[in-house]
Design a protein around this motif. Structure first.
Motif, PDB file in Angstrom:
ATOM      1  N   MET A 203      47.053   4.811  40.269  1.00  0.00           N
ATOM      2  CA  MET A 203      46.412   3.712  40.647  1.00  0.00           C
ATOM      3  C   MET A 203      46.077   2.905  39.492  1.00  0.00           C
ATOM      4  SD  MET A 203      42.929   3.431  42.747  1.00  0.00           S
ATOM      5  CE  MET A 203      43.317   4.486  43.825  1.00  0.00           C
ATOM      6  N   THR A 204      46.733   1.494  39.359  1.00  0.00           N
ATOM      7  CA  THR A 204      46.567   0.736  38.556  1.00  0.00           C
ATOM      8  C   THR A 204      45.942  -0.488  39.060  1.00  0.00           C
ATOM      9  OG1 THR A 204      48.613   1.502  37.579  1.00  0.00           O
ATOM     10  CG2 THR A 204      47.858  -0.632  36.665  1.00  0.00           C
ATOM     11  N   ALA A 205      45.162  -1.045  38.189  1.00  0.00           N
ATOM     12  CA  ALA A 205      44.135  -2.406  38.506  1.00  0.00           C
ATOM     13  C   ALA A 205      44.842  -3.358  37.546  1.00  0.00           C
ATOM     14  CB  ALA A 205      42.878  -2.393  38.616  1.00  0.00           C
ATOM     15  N   ALA A 206      45.115  -4.601  37.888  1.00  0.00           N
ATOM     16  CA  ALA A 206      45.469  -5.814  37.078  1.00  0.00           C
ATOM     17  C   ALA A 206      44.852  -6.968  37.408  1.00  0.00           C
ATOM     18  CB  ALA A 206      46.776  -6.070  37.005  1.00  0.00           C
ATOM     19  N   TRP A 207      44.431  -7.740  36.520  1.00  0.00           N
ATOM     20  CA  TRP A 207      43.927  -8.948  36.852  1.00  0.00           C
ATOM     21  C   TRP A 207      43.927 -10.279  35.803  1.00  0.00           C
ATOM     22  CZ3 TRP A 207      41.484  -4.566  35.382  1.00  0.00           C
ATOM     23  CH2 TRP A 207      40.701  -4.343  34.303  1.00  0.00           C
ATOM     24  N   ARG A 208      43.794 -11.393  36.283  1.00  0.00           N
ATOM     25  CA  ARG A 208      43.881 -12.527  35.102  1.00  0.00           C
ATOM     26  C   ARG A 208      42.772 -12.242  34.115  1.00  0.00           C
ATOM     27  NH1 ARG A 208      44.824 -17.167  39.169  1.00  0.00           N
ATOM     28  NH2 ARG A 208      43.426 -15.996  40.252  1.00  0.00           N
ATOM     29  N   GLY A 209      42.838 -11.994  32.910  1.00  0.00           N
ATOM     30  CA  GLY A 209      41.675 -11.973  32.009  1.00  0.00           C
ATOM     31  C   GLY A 209      42.083 -12.807  30.577  1.00  0.00           C
ATOM     32  N   ARG A 210      41.571 -12.396  29.500  1.00  0.00           N
ATOM     33  CA  ARG A 210      41.703 -13.030  28.342  1.00  0.00           C
ATOM     34  C   ARG A 210      42.118 -11.980  27.433  1.00  0.00           C
ATOM     35  NH1 ARG A 210      40.658 -18.245  28.400  1.00  0.00           N
ATOM     36  NH2 ARG A 210      40.540 -18.332  26.223  1.00  0.00           N
ATOM     37  N   ASP A 211      43.009 -12.247  26.486  1.00  0.00           N
ATOM     38  CA  ASP A 211      43.483 -11.292  25.584  1.00  0.00           C
ATOM     39  C   ASP A 211      43.505 -12.035  24.185  1.00  0.00           C
ATOM     40  OD1 ASP A 211      44.732  -9.373  24.153  1.00  0.00           O
ATOM     41  OD2 ASP A 211      46.741  -9.480  24.774  1.00  0.00           O
ATOM     42  N   GLU A 212      42.472 -11.399  23.357  1.00  0.00           N
ATOM     43  CA  GLU A 212      42.152 -11.884  21.998  1.00  0.00           C
ATOM     44  C   GLU A 212      42.232 -13.510  22.219  1.00  0.00           C
ATOM     45  OE1 GLU A 212      45.709 -10.794  19.454  1.00  0.00           O
ATOM     46  OE2 GLU A 212      44.797  -8.735  19.411  1.00  0.00           O
ATOM     47  N   GLY A 213      41.167 -14.001  23.284  1.00  0.00           N
ATOM     48  CA  GLY A 213      40.854 -15.487  23.247  1.00  0.00           C
ATOM     49  C   GLY A 213      41.888 -16.258  24.102  1.00  0.00           C
ATOM     50  N   ARG A 214      42.957 -15.602  24.349  1.00  0.00           N
ATOM     51  CA  ARG A 214      43.899 -16.307  25.551  1.00  0.00           C
ATOM     52  C   ARG A 214      43.994 -15.833  26.542  1.00  0.00           C
ATOM     53  NH1 ARG A 214      49.330 -15.908  21.346  1.00  0.00           N
ATOM     54  NH2 ARG A 214      48.469 -13.673  21.577  1.00  0.00           N
ATOM     55  N   ASP A 215      44.561 -16.823  27.497  1.00  0.00           N
ATOM     56  CA  ASP A 215      44.977 -16.471  28.969  1.00  0.00           C
ATOM     57  C   ASP A 215      45.783 -15.195  29.019  1.00  0.00           C
ATOM     58  OD1 ASP A 215      42.828 -18.135  29.723  1.00  0.00           O
ATOM     59  OD2 ASP A 215      44.221 -19.540  30.504  1.00  0.00           O
ATOM     60  N   GLY A 216      45.503 -14.237  29.778  1.00  0.00           N
ATOM     61  CA  GLY A 216      46.761 -12.938  29.932  1.00  0.00           C
ATOM     62  C   GLY A 216      46.235 -12.133  31.206  1.00  0.00           C
ATOM     63  N   VAL A 217      47.038 -11.196  31.076  1.00  0.00           N
ATOM     64  CA  VAL A 217      46.965 -10.278  32.286  1.00  0.00           C
ATOM     65  C   VAL A 217      46.332  -8.779  31.584  1.00  0.00           C
ATOM     66  CG1 VAL A 217      47.990  -8.870  33.878  1.00  0.00           C
ATOM     67  CG2 VAL A 217      48.643 -11.006  33.747  1.00  0.00           C
ATOM     68  N   GLU A 218      45.126  -8.371  32.231  1.00  0.00           N
ATOM     69  CA  GLU A 218      44.590  -7.260  31.670  1.00  0.00           C
ATOM     70  C   GLU A 218      44.773  -6.128  32.881  1.00  0.00           C
ATOM     71  OE1 GLU A 218      40.762  -7.251  29.868  1.00  0.00           O
ATOM     72  OE2 GLU A 218      40.911  -9.480  29.382  1.00  0.00           O
ATOM     73  N   GLY A 219      44.366  -4.863  32.307  1.00  0.00           N
ATOM     74  CA  GLY A 219      44.687  -3.950  33.662  1.00  0.00           C
ATOM     75  C   GLY A 219      44.209  -2.584  32.975  1.00  0.00           C
ATOM     76  N   ARG A 220      43.949  -1.676  34.030  1.00  0.00           N
ATOM     77  CA  ARG A 220      43.467  -0.248  33.692  1.00  0.00           C
ATOM     78  C   ARG A 220      44.326   0.636  34.791  1.00  0.00           C
ATOM     79  NH1 ARG A 220      38.421  -2.500  32.071  1.00  0.00           N
ATOM     80  NH2 ARG A 220      37.536  -2.535  34.437  1.00  0.00           N
ATOM     81  N   GLY A 221      44.410   1.820  34.258  1.00  0.00           N
ATOM     82  CA  GLY A 221      45.016   2.963  35.298  1.00  0.00           C
ATOM     83  C   GLY A 221      44.729   4.470  35.342  1.00  0.00           C
TER      84      GLY A 221
END
Length: 280
Positions: A203-221
């Motif tokens: 099961m993997t969750a992904a969302w629009r977040g911030r990566d090192e201060g920039r917009d990006g996709v984050e997730g956990r599984g």
């Protein structure tokens, strides 16, 4: 054929039906190869005589087009691979669940306060400790190579439907024995897990977040084996999320026996906290 249950706002739709619905909802032309699917949607009443989408579809399409969080679930068992999931939008949450041998999946609204319950239900999580009395301790660990696990699963697939559980276990153990580094006790336990495997799922969750201060996709599984009487086993390694081709046969696989409560917590921990989501 598509269908829907107006009383519970749930739908049975294929991927092709969704292509048509999303195209119509966003004002795009329906591709020629999907015109037959559009007629099926019209026949069942989800598109009216004027070519307008039924109002009951709006929460589904709004969530499908602009989700804030996408949770995907891949399950693998003796009936093959199935794909389920959950989409969380600004105002609604929608689950989708596949059925073995069917083209359509069921899409249904989910009360946001019950998201963890909905995800736990998708993996058939039971709070009963099924491994109690089985001789498998809660802290049991199996560690080996990915290639060894794949050899055991391949051996089982060769025998599915051709013999009883005893012959399956013996055949799988012979396949595992080719890995000389796997001790007899670990081989016996791993063979039991493979032959008793109801389903493995990731099961993997992904969302629009911030990566090192920039917009990006984050997730956990998270990945788990449901081994029936031998209980639940958390696949700690390779750690999720794992992309296709990211690991090779020599990669380490570590399976750790966990309680149903721990599986519940692993599922709950996938969901992003409010501060992790990028503000629209």
């Amino acid at each position: 054929m598509p269908s829907y249950d107006l009383s519970r706002a749930r739908f049975r739709l294929s991927d092709e039906h969704l292509v048509v619905l999303v195209a119509m909802a966003t004002g795009e032309p329906v591709p020629d190869e999907f015109l037959g699917r559009r007629e099926e949607l019209r026949s069942c009443g989800l598109i009216d005589g004027n070519g307008l989408l039924a109002h009951v579809l709006m929460p589904l399409l709004d969530t499908l087009i602009t989700p804030s969080v996408v949770i995907s679930l891949e399950t693998l068992g003796r009936q093959g691979q199935l794909h389920h999931g959950l989409l969380i939008g600004q105002d609604h949450a929608v689950s989708h669940q596949a059925w073995p041998g069917a083209d359509e999946s069921e899409y249904a609204s989910v009360e946001p306060r019950t998201l963890v319950w909905a995800l736990a239900d998708m993996v058939n999580l039971h709070q009963t400790d099924s491994a109690a009395g089985s001789g498998t301790g809660r802290d049991a660990v199996v560690e080996t190579r990915l290639g060894t696990v794949e050899a055991g699963i391949a051996a089982l697939e060769e025998l599915v439907g051709t013999g009883g559980a005893d012959s399956e276990g013996e055949y799988v153990r012979k396949a595992l024995a080719q890995d000389g580094a796997l001790g007899e006790e670990q081989a016996a336990l791993l063979a039991g897990l493979i032959t008793g495997l109801r389903a493995s799922w990731r099961m993997t969750a992904a969302w629009r977040g911030r990566d090192e201060g920039r917009d990006g996709v984050e997730g956990r599984g998270v990945a788990v084996w449901d081994c029936g009487p031998l209980g639940y086993w958390h696949r700690e390694l390779p750690a999720e999320p794992v992309a296709a081709g990211q690991v090779d046969p020599d990669a380490t696989v570590r399976l750790v026996r966990v309680t149903p409560k721990r599986v519940w917590d692993l599922i709950a921990d996938l969901l992003p906290a409010e501060g992790e989501l990028r503000t629209p």
